[in-house]
Design an enzyme around this catalytic site. Structure first.
Site, mmCIF file in Angstrom:
data_model
loop_
_atom_site.group_PDB
_atom_site.id
_atom_site.type_symbol
_atom_site.label_atom_id
_atom_site.label_comp_id
_atom_site.label_asym_id
_atom_site.label_seq_id
_atom_site.Cartn_x
_atom_site.Cartn_y
_atom_site.Cartn_z
ATOM 1 N N ASP A 66 0.817 -1.227 0.000
ATOM 2 C CA ASP A 66 0.000 0.000 0.000
ATOM 3 C C ASP A 66 0.845 1.270 0.000
ATOM 4 O O ASP A 66 0.302 2.373 -0.038
ATOM 5 C CB ASP A 66 -0.922 0.015 1.230
ATOM 6 C CG ASP A 66 -2.062 -0.985 1.077
ATOM 7 O OD1 ASP A 66 -2.359 -1.386 -0.068
ATOM 8 O OD2 ASP A 66 -2.645 -1.364 2.113
ATOM 9 N N LYS A 90 -5.351 -2.097 -7.593
ATOM 10 C CA LYS A 90 -5.734 -1.423 -6.340
ATOM 11 C C LYS A 90 -6.862 -0.419 -6.622
ATOM 12 O O LYS A 90 -7.533 -0.527 -7.628
ATOM 13 C CB LYS A 90 -4.497 -0.758 -5.725
ATOM 14 C CG LYS A 90 -3.441 -1.779 -5.285
ATOM 15 C CD LYS A 90 -3.973 -2.638 -4.168
ATOM 16 C CE LYS A 90 -3.026 -3.755 -3.798
ATOM 17 N NZ LYS A 90 -3.622 -4.675 -2.823
HETATM 18 C C1 S3P Z 1 -5.473 -5.498 2.905
HETATM 19 C C2 S3P Z 1 -4.680 -6.209 2.036
HETATM 20 C C3 S3P Z 1 -4.071 -5.618 0.847
HETATM 21 C C4 S3P Z 1 -4.019 -4.105 0.937
HETATM 22 C C5 S3P Z 1 -5.327 -3.514 1.391
HETATM 23 C C6 S3P Z 1 -5.733 -4.059 2.741
HETATM 24 C C7 S3P Z 1 -6.084 -6.196 4.051
HETATM 25 O O1 S3P Z 1 -4.831 -5.974 -0.290
HETATM 26 O O2 S3P Z 1 -3.656 -3.568 -0.316
HETATM 27 O O3 S3P Z 1 -5.243 -2.092 1.481
HETATM 28 O O4 S3P Z 1 -6.581 -5.532 4.972
HETATM 29 O O5 S3P Z 1 -6.057 -7.428 4.045
HETATM 30 P P1 S3P Z 1 -4.585 -7.355 -1.089
HETATM 31 O O6 S3P Z 1 -4.929 -8.468 -0.211
HETATM 32 O O7 S3P Z 1 -5.514 -7.269 -2.275
HETATM 33 O O8 S3P Z 1 -3.140 -7.325 -1.479
#
Ligand code: S3P
Length: 445
Positions: free
Chosen positions: A326, A353
């Site tokens: 992120d 994203k």
């Molecule tokens: C998150 C996982 C990440 C991250 C998101 C929050 C989470 O996404 O980018 O802001 O809380 O599990 P991804 O699992 O799609 O990588």
């Protein structure tokens, strides 16, 4: 909303950050699945966590917020009701993906939907394994809305390989696995954040996390194994959440690139699956001191003391990408203010994203005069010790909006960020916090 940031001031002071977004989502949802009264303090009150709370209301969970204290009363996962209309997950992929797993575990029919932006995010990555587990779930061409019908519990335990490391997918499947007929094994190519495992472990569930080498490919795999409980009965949640490292990232980079700055951030979550940016910035020459290290409900925390620093370019690839997934918008600003070449590779996931963060970042930083070059799986930035300034757009992406605002603090001329209202999705106090530290920001609604 247009946010104008005028350079020329330094940042000084101390900050207590809002609660971690990932932990807020998980704590609220697990409180909704647990039977009894839960209490979560330093909860992140923002656009995306509001989506989770509203979704819980649709399922019959009762909650109340007093400032940043969240109180939840639930009859437990077995007491959830099937919502009569589609659940609006707004812009929050975490809400949608985590709920899908929880509803599958409860065998609860529902339709999960959200904004046009959310409808563009990939969902087949949860639909396929949930179907293998026996859940009756379908997507519309791999995206939301997702339709869950009543399925038979227990679900089937699976041994599943995630092609992209993802804590949202892992968490979705771990929640479903609570209602499986045996041990579920998940294999990931990288170390995605492990908040769910820590929380479930603290509730008494048996979860093993280990790194293994696959015999055929000799690739390193991050394996998570959950043994389901005999009876699906979750306890209530009582937690104080650490400050959000991903929100801290913008302030860290802001202080590093803005001459004369010196700030302290207190009680920041320092879970190693989240702090890849710290490692990268330190390697670039950042002056960041960590103190008051401790643990808060199973999560490492500490204070960060950050001073303006001369940075040099670097290379980011491999597991580091996952540990700072992120943080690329903030990181790209640091790279543009550094001297020398920065290369980001093996980061295709950034395209999925809140915006296509590779294209959006390169387009907008380019408008500010940065020497950026997009590649299929990342980007390069030839750092020139700063950016010129100009007018940019947030692409409906909260992190892009905040990163571009941070660039404005140390650009040669002002930066105007269009669509800056998105900051409220994850860090509603972003503008007031930067202003309190000394930043010159102006909001036009
Ligand atoms: C998150 C996982 C990440 C991250 C998101 C929050 C989470 O996404 O980018 O802001 O809380 O599990 P991804 O699992 O799609 O990588």
């Amino acid at each position: 909303m247009i946010l104008t940031i005028t350079p020329g001031t330094s940042l000084r002071g101390e900050v207590h950050l809002p609660g971690d977004k990932s932990l807020s989502h998980r704590a609220a949802l697990l409180a909704g699945l647990g039977e009894g009264d839960s209490r979560i303090t330093n909860f992140l009150v923002s656009g995306v966590t509001r989506a989770m709370l509203d979704a819980l209301s649709d399922l019959g969970v009762v909650w109340g917020l007093q400032g940043t204290t969240l109180e939840v009363r639930s009859a437990g996962i077995r007491g959830l009701r099937s919502p009569s209309t589609p659940v609006d997950c707004s812009n929050s992929a975490t809400t949608l993906r985590l709920l899908a797993g929880a509803l599958a575990a409860g065998g609860i029919p529902a339709v999960l939907d959200g904004t046009d932006g959310l409808r563009r995010r990939p969902m087949q990555r949860i639909v396929d394994p949930l179907q293998q587990m026996g859940a009756d779930i379908n997507s519309r061409e791999g995206c939301a809305p997702l339709v869950l019908k009543k399925s038979t519990i227990p679900l089937r335990a699976i041994d599943h390989t995630l092609h992209v490391a993802s804590a949202q997918v892992k968490t979705c499947l771990l929640l479903a696995a609570l209602a499986a007929d045996g041990a579920t094994i998940l294999r990931e190519p990288g170390p995605s954040r492990d908040h769910t495992e820590r929380m479930l472990r603290s509730m008494g569930y048996e979860i093993i996390s280990q790194q293994v080498e696959e015999t055929e490919s000799s690739a390193r795999v991050y394996l998570t194994r959950l043994n389901p409980p005999d009876e699906l009965h979750l306890p209530p949640v009582n937690m104080k959440l650490p400050g959000d490292f991903s929100a801290a990232a913008f302030l860290i980079v802001a202080a590093l690139v803005t001459p004369g700055s010196e700030i302290t951030l207190h009680s920041v979550g320092l879970n190693p699956t989240r702090t890849g940016l710290l490692d990268v910035l330190l390697a670039m020459g950042a002056d960041i001191q960590v103190s008051d290290r401790g643990e808060q409900y199973g999560e490492p925390v500490g204070s960060l003391h950050v001073r303006h620093s001369a940075l040099s370019g670097t290379l980011v690839e491999g597991p580091l990408v996952v540990r700072m997934i992120d943080e690329f918008p903030a990181f790209a600003v640091a790279a543009a203010h550094a001297r020398g070449l920065t290369v980001v590779r093996q980061a295709t996931e950034l395209r999925y994203k809140e915006s296509d963060r590779i294209t959006a970042l390169c387009t907008e930083l380019g408008k500010l005069g940065a020497a950026v070059q997009e590649s299929p799986d990342g980007f390069t930035i030839q750092g020139q010790g700063g950016t010129a300034g100009g007018q940019v757009a947030a692409h409906g992406d909260h992190r892009l909006a905040m990163a571009l605002a941070v660039a404005g603090l140390a650009s040669r001329k002002a930066v105007r960020v269009q669509g800056a209202e998105m900051v409220a999705e994850s860090f509603p106090d972003f503008v007031s916090t930067l202003a309190r530290l000394g930043g010159k920001l102006q909001v036009e609604v």
